[in-house]
Scaffold this motif. Structure first.
Motif, short mmCIF file in Angstrom:
data_model
loop_
_atom_site.label_atom_id
_atom_site.label_comp_id
_atom_site.label_asym_id
_atom_site.label_seq_id
_atom_site.Cartn_x
_atom_site.Cartn_y
_atom_site.Cartn_z
N ILE A 31 73.58 -11.90 92.15
CA ILE A 31 72.75 -11.16 91.67
C ILE A 31 71.65 -11.17 91.19
CG2 ILE A 31 71.97 -12.29 88.95
CD1 ILE A 31 74.46 -11.63 88.75
N ASN A 32 71.06 -12.58 92.46
CA ASN A 32 69.77 -12.07 92.60
C ASN A 32 69.56 -11.11 94.12
OD1 ASN A 32 68.87 -14.79 92.34
ND2 ASN A 32 69.29 -16.27 93.65
N ALA A 33 70.36 -10.60 94.67
CA ALA A 33 70.58 -9.49 95.45
C ALA A 33 70.58 -8.63 94.52
CB ALA A 33 71.56 -9.41 96.21
N VAL A 34 71.02 -7.85 93.79
CA VAL A 34 70.91 -6.73 92.29
C VAL A 34 69.68 -7.38 91.61
CG1 VAL A 34 71.56 -5.84 90.20
CG2 VAL A 34 73.37 -7.09 91.87
N VAL A 73 80.42 -3.82 80.14
CA VAL A 73 80.29 -5.12 80.49
C VAL A 73 78.91 -5.16 80.38
CG1 VAL A 73 80.78 -6.65 81.88
CG2 VAL A 73 82.16 -5.42 81.36
N MET A 74 78.84 -6.38 79.95
CA MET A 74 76.54 -6.77 80.22
C MET A 74 76.60 -8.22 80.82
SD MET A 74 73.60 -6.52 79.40
CE MET A 74 72.68 -5.98 78.33
N TRP A 75 76.05 -7.90 82.39
CA TRP A 75 75.68 -8.74 83.16
C TRP A 75 74.32 -9.16 82.99
CZ3 TRP A 75 79.79 -10.73 86.49
CH2 TRP A 75 80.84 -10.08 86.68
N ALA A 76 75.03 -11.37 82.29
CA ALA A 76 73.44 -11.41 82.93
C ALA A 76 72.19 -11.03 84.07
CB ALA A 76 73.84 -12.82 81.72
N LEU A 77 71.60 -10.64 84.52
CA LEU A 77 70.78 -10.89 85.37
C LEU A 77 69.65 -12.35 85.03
CD1 LEU A 77 70.14 -7.32 86.84
CD2 LEU A 77 72.02 -9.35 87.04
N ASP A 78 69.38 -12.69 84.01
CA ASP A 78 68.58 -13.57 83.54
C ASP A 78 69.36 -14.64 82.38
OD1 ASP A 78 66.30 -12.91 85.24
OD2 ASP A 78 65.82 -11.20 83.57
N ASP A 79 68.94 -15.62 82.43
CA ASP A 79 69.62 -16.50 81.24
C ASP A 79 69.48 -15.06 80.13
OD1 ASP A 79 70.36 -18.74 83.09
OD2 ASP A 79 68.46 -19.73 83.01
N ASP A 86 58.46 -13.19 78.79
CA ASP A 86 59.14 -13.23 79.91
C ASP A 86 59.52 -12.03 79.85
OD1 ASP A 86 57.45 -14.96 81.87
OD2 ASP A 86 59.34 -15.78 80.81
N PRO A 87 60.50 -11.32 80.10
CA PRO A 87 61.97 -10.33 80.27
C PRO A 87 62.48 -10.73 80.36
CG PRO A 87 60.15 -9.56 82.32
CD PRO A 87 59.30 -10.71 81.77
N ARG A 88 63.78 -9.90 79.82
CA ARG A 88 65.19 -10.75 80.35
C ARG A 88 66.20 -9.38 81.32
NH1 ARG A 88 69.45 -7.20 78.49
NH2 ARG A 88 69.53 -7.89 76.25
N THR A 89 66.16 -8.91 81.91
CA THR A 89 67.34 -8.51 82.06
C THR A 89 69.16 -8.07 82.42
OG1 THR A 89 65.26 -8.51 84.20
CG2 THR A 89 67.16 -6.69 84.45
N GLY A 90 69.53 -7.09 82.41
CA GLY A 90 70.68 -7.01 82.20
C GLY A 90 71.45 -5.47 82.99
N ILE A 91 72.70 -5.81 82.80
CA ILE A 91 73.24 -4.80 83.87
C ILE A 91 74.50 -4.52 82.76
CG2 ILE A 91 75.18 -3.12 85.19
CD1 ILE A 91 72.88 -4.46 87.20
N ILE A 92 74.53 -2.65 82.12
CA ILE A 92 75.64 -2.60 81.30
C ILE A 92 76.25 -1.85 81.61
CG2 ILE A 92 76.73 -1.87 78.95
CD1 ILE A 92 74.39 -2.38 78.01
N THR A 93 77.60 -2.22 82.34
CA THR A 93 78.98 -0.75 83.07
C THR A 93 80.05 -0.49 81.93
OG1 THR A 93 80.14 -2.62 84.18
CG2 THR A 93 78.51 -1.67 84.94
N THR A 94 80.21 0.77 81.59
CA THR A 94 80.90 1.05 80.40
C THR A 94 83.00 1.55 80.82
OG1 THR A 94 79.85 2.79 79.88
CG2 THR A 94 79.54 1.59 78.77
#
Length: 267
Positions: free
Chosen positions: A36-39, A140-146, A203-211
């Motif tokens: 997660i930190n690397a991404v 799929v939403m991956w949480a990069l932050d809480d 603070d911002p919140r970050t995630g990645i969505i893949t379909t």
């Protein structure tokens, strides 16, 4: 009703059953913190470059995005996109309706303080067909932050996948916020109503969505131009297949120069 949250040790069959029933399911702590930190680090330059870019009201004026270039900018994200649990769930939901499935889109999203809630929507609305019981894709939403309700955790309307567009809308006021720690993943059906939440924190919140869509559909993003052959060859065979570098069954999308149905040199 809150979104069901499962432990990472849960069986894929259990997660798939909840996904079919509720339209969404969370599996927490699915990815290691190091990944997660690397991404997150790889996406930083892309997000910074998006500052000042004009976005639609749908995408949000205080939201930074990394879309078509995500896998080029953050190659470590490939380990999220072909995660064993994700593949097992996608197999269960999509393979009954296709020979292969594919990555439709991939988007990094950083919601900044003050951003309003995104309109609730279905991701499969880009396809002008609807057949009861047939899911065209999953997200799929991956949480990069809480993710919390306060910082814009994705809003989901449980059970909304049961309402066909041509009939009537579900009660869109019955949404639930996605609450999950970094490294967790929200799985949702393409027909499930959802949208980014309002960020009311500092603070911002970050995630990645893949379909992931059925292999006989046109991909939302043209992956062959976005990730050309020489770049695709650097990834695993699973990622290459998901990008669409393979036939669907024996005949759909044939490439005569590679008669075995796979379009890249094996490695």
């Amino acid at each position: 009703m809150p979104i069901i949250t499962l432990e990472p040790s849960a069986e894929a069959a259990t997660a798939s059953e909840v996904l079919r029933r509720d339209g969404a399911v969370i599996i927490k702590n699915l990815a290691e913190p190091e990944l997660i930190n690397a991404v997150s680090a790889e996406l930083r330059d892309e997000f910074d470059a998006d500052r000042g870019t004009e976005h639609s009201g749908f995408d949000g004026s205080l939201t930074l995005r990394c879309s078509a270039s995500l896998l080029r900018a953050a190659p470590s994200a490939a380990h999220l996109m072909d995660h064993d649990m994700l593949i097992a769930i996608a197999d269960a939901i999509l393979l009954p309706h296709c020979a292969t499935y594919q990555l439709g889109s991939m988007t990094g999203i950083e919601i900044h303080p003050g951003e309003k809630a995104q309109p609730l929507h279905r991701d499969d609305s880009l396809y002008p067909i609807e057949i009861s019981g047939l899911e065209l894709q999953i997200g799929v939403m991956w949480a990069l932050d809480d993710f919390t309700e306060e910082n814009g955790g994705t809003r989901v309307v449980p059970y909304s996948h049961r309402f066909m567009r041509s009939w009537h809308l579900p009660d869109l006021s019955a949404w639930e916020s996605t609450v999950m720690p970094a490294g967790s993943a929200l799985f949702y059906l393409g027909s499930t109503w959802h949208g980014g939440g309002a960020n009311q924190t500092s603070d911002p919140r970050t995630g990645i969505i893949t379909t992931y869509s059925l292999g006989w559909l046109r991909q939302e993003v043209n992956q062959y131009l976005t990730i050309p052959r020489d770049r695709a060859a650097q990834f695993s065979r699973t990622i290459q297949n998901l990008l669409g570098y393979q036939c669907h069954s024996r005949y759909l999308g044939r490439f005569p120069e590679d008669p075995d149905g796979f379009w890249l040199d094996k490695h």
